[in-house]
Scaffold this motif. Structure first.
Motif, PDB file in Angstrom:
ATOM      1  N   TRP A  66       2.127  -5.750 -11.363  1.00 45.27           N
ATOM      2  CA  TRP A  66       1.623  -5.079 -10.326  1.00 45.27           C
ATOM      3  C   TRP A  66       0.035  -4.984 -10.815  1.00 45.27           C
ATOM      4  N   GLY A  67      -1.027  -5.050 -10.212  1.00 46.52           N
ATOM      5  CA  GLY A  67      -2.321  -4.472 -10.342  1.00 46.52           C
ATOM      6  C   GLY A  67      -2.279  -3.032 -10.492  1.00 46.52           C
ATOM      7  N   ALA A 113       0.897  -7.411  -6.294  1.00 44.80           N
ATOM      8  CA  ALA A 113       1.957  -7.476  -6.885  1.00 44.80           C
ATOM      9  C   ALA A 113       2.422  -9.046  -6.838  1.00 44.80           C
ATOM     10  N   ARG A 114       2.950  -9.550  -8.328  1.00 43.25           N
ATOM     11  CA  ARG A 114       3.314 -10.866  -8.218  1.00 43.25           C
ATOM     12  C   ARG A 114       4.894 -11.044  -7.837  1.00 43.25           C
ATOM     13  N   GLY A 115       5.132 -12.118  -6.829  1.00 39.37           N
ATOM     14  CA  GLY A 115       6.314 -12.200  -6.262  1.00 39.37           C
ATOM     15  C   GLY A 115       6.960 -13.359  -6.760  1.00 39.37           C
ATOM     16  N   GLY A 116       7.639 -14.072  -5.878  1.00 37.54           N
ATOM     17  CA  GLY A 116       8.374 -15.302  -6.276  1.00 37.54           C
ATOM     18  C   GLY A 116       7.577 -16.497  -6.945  1.00 37.54           C
ATOM     19  N   HIS A 117       8.359 -17.333  -7.289  1.00 40.05           N
ATOM     20  CA  HIS A 117       7.684 -18.538  -7.953  1.00 40.05           C
ATOM     21  C   HIS A 117       8.483 -19.997  -7.985  1.00 40.05           C
ATOM     22  N   ARG A 125       2.821   9.528 -11.893  1.00 34.05           N
ATOM     23  CA  ARG A 125       1.664   9.630 -11.122  1.00 34.05           C
ATOM     24  C   ARG A 125       0.500   8.730 -11.806  1.00 34.05           C
ATOM     25  N   GLY A 126      -0.389   8.473 -10.758  1.00 37.72           N
ATOM     26  CA  GLY A 126      -1.401   7.857 -11.106  1.00 37.72           C
ATOM     27  C   GLY A 126      -1.450   6.355 -11.756  1.00 37.72           C
ATOM     28  N   GLN A 127      -0.002   6.166 -11.690  1.00 38.31           N
ATOM     29  CA  GLN A 127      -0.006   4.590 -12.203  1.00 38.31           C
ATOM     30  C   GLN A 127       0.693   3.602 -10.964  1.00 38.31           C
ATOM     31  N   ALA A 128       0.951   2.459 -11.331  1.00 40.76           N
ATOM     32  CA  ALA A 128       1.315   1.262 -10.314  1.00 40.76           C
ATOM     33  C   ALA A 128       2.820   1.331 -10.364  1.00 40.76           C
ATOM     34  N   PRO A 129       3.637   1.151  -9.298  1.00 44.44           N
ATOM     35  CA  PRO A 129       4.977   0.832  -9.572  1.00 44.44           C
ATOM     36  C   PRO A 129       5.333  -0.041 -10.690  1.00 44.44           C
ATOM     37  N   ARG A 130       6.613   0.255 -11.336  1.00 46.76           N
ATOM     38  CA  ARG A 130       7.014  -0.680 -12.329  1.00 46.76           C
ATOM     39  C   ARG A 130       8.370  -1.295 -11.867  1.00 46.76           C
ATOM     40  N   ARG A 137       0.899  -1.242  -0.019  1.00 46.47           N
ATOM     41  CA  ARG A 137      -0.003  -0.085   0.038  1.00 46.47           C
ATOM     42  C   ARG A 137       0.987   1.280  -0.055  1.00 46.47           C
ATOM     43  N   LEU A 138       0.224   2.145  -0.594  1.00 40.75           N
ATOM     44  CA  LEU A 138       1.101   3.681  -0.660  1.00 40.75           C
ATOM     45  C   LEU A 138       0.075   4.683  -0.146  1.00 40.75           C
ATOM     46  N   ALA A 139       0.548   5.043   0.781  1.00 43.44           N
ATOM     47  CA  ALA A 139      -0.277   6.393   1.521  1.00 43.44           C
ATOM     48  C   ALA A 139       0.117   7.649   1.002  1.00 43.44           C
ATOM     49  N   PRO A 140      -0.552   8.622   0.761  1.00 40.60           N
ATOM     50  CA  PRO A 140       0.010   9.890   0.352  1.00 40.60           C
ATOM     51  C   PRO A 140       1.054  10.481   1.174  1.00 40.60           C
TER      52      PRO A 140
END
Lengths: 126, 108
Positions: A116-117, A97-101, B41-46, A38-41
């Protein structure tokens, strides 16, 4: 193509719960782990935990223990993250977010978060 | 918990210049498990870099990663207009996985 599609934005009251979904396509879900971030402002990303899609084992960040549950429905290739007892500081964009496999030998490889979604904004406000 | 500290907080450069972003860990991180991400901005991390120095699929070769132990660097050799964004480092070898607070790369 490989993609993760999340459910839509949510507005919740303090004390409520939210359940965010993440539908995977283009790859074998059971072969990978799925993380939630999660990313908070104004803050850096916070890792919330992961679920092993093969055996549904979970590993949660200690800070969220007792409030978060991650589950998986292999029949629909969907992973869920539920967060309970919401507070104002839970307001954030939530990402799967997809991780290990697992490889063909059954060995698990820890991996960076390569897919990532699109994110789900959760707003907690009275 | 491994704390990652990124510097500088903001980096102001012009297109065509070289960018150097730093990530310092509170304890040693295996190079195998250090990643860099870009977020617009407005996107998911890559995912840009994994294993400290390996570029992810489709990432241009102007992006490179280096470092070991507690000090890691992301270098963008010649900035393109689309590179101005926020960059995060992450360690994923020790639970809880942790991220840095980010470096904002802005146009000067």
């Amino acid at each position: 193509q490989v993609q993760l599609v999340q459910s839509g934005a949510e507005v919740k009251s303090p004390g409520a719960s939210v359940k965010v979904s993440c539908k995977a396509s283009g790859y074998i879900l059971r072969s990978y782990s799925m993380n939630w971030v999660r990313l908070a402002p104004g803050q850096g990303p916070e890792w919330m935990g992961w679920i092993n899609a093969y055996n549904a084992n979970t590993n949660y960040a200690q800070k969220l223990q007792g409030r978060v549950t991650m589950t998986i429905d292999t029949s629909t290739s969907t992973v869920y993250m539920e967060l309970r007892s919401l507070r104002s500081d839970d307001t954030a964009a939530y990402y799967c977010a997809r991780g290990g496999h697992y490889d063909s030998s059954g060995y698990y490889h820890v991996g960076a978060f390569d897919i990532w979604g699109q994110g789900t904004v959760v707003t907690v406000s009275s | 918990e491994i704390v990652l500290t990124q510097s500088p907080g903001t980096l102001s450069l012009s297109p065509g210049e070289r960018a150097t972003l730093s990530c310092r860990a509170s304890q040693s991180v295996s190079s195998t498990y250090l990643a860099w991400y870009q977020q617009k901005r407005g996107q998911a991390p890559r995912l840009l870099i994994y294993g400290a120095s390996s570029r992810a699929t489709g990432i241009p070769d102007r992006f490179s990663g280096s470092g070991s132990g507690t000090d890691f660097t992301l270098t963008i050799s010649r900035l393109e207009p689309e590179d101005f964004a926020v960059y995060y480092c992450q360690q994923y070898g020790s639970s809880p996985y942790t991220f840095g607070q980010g470096t904002k790369l802005e146009i000067k």
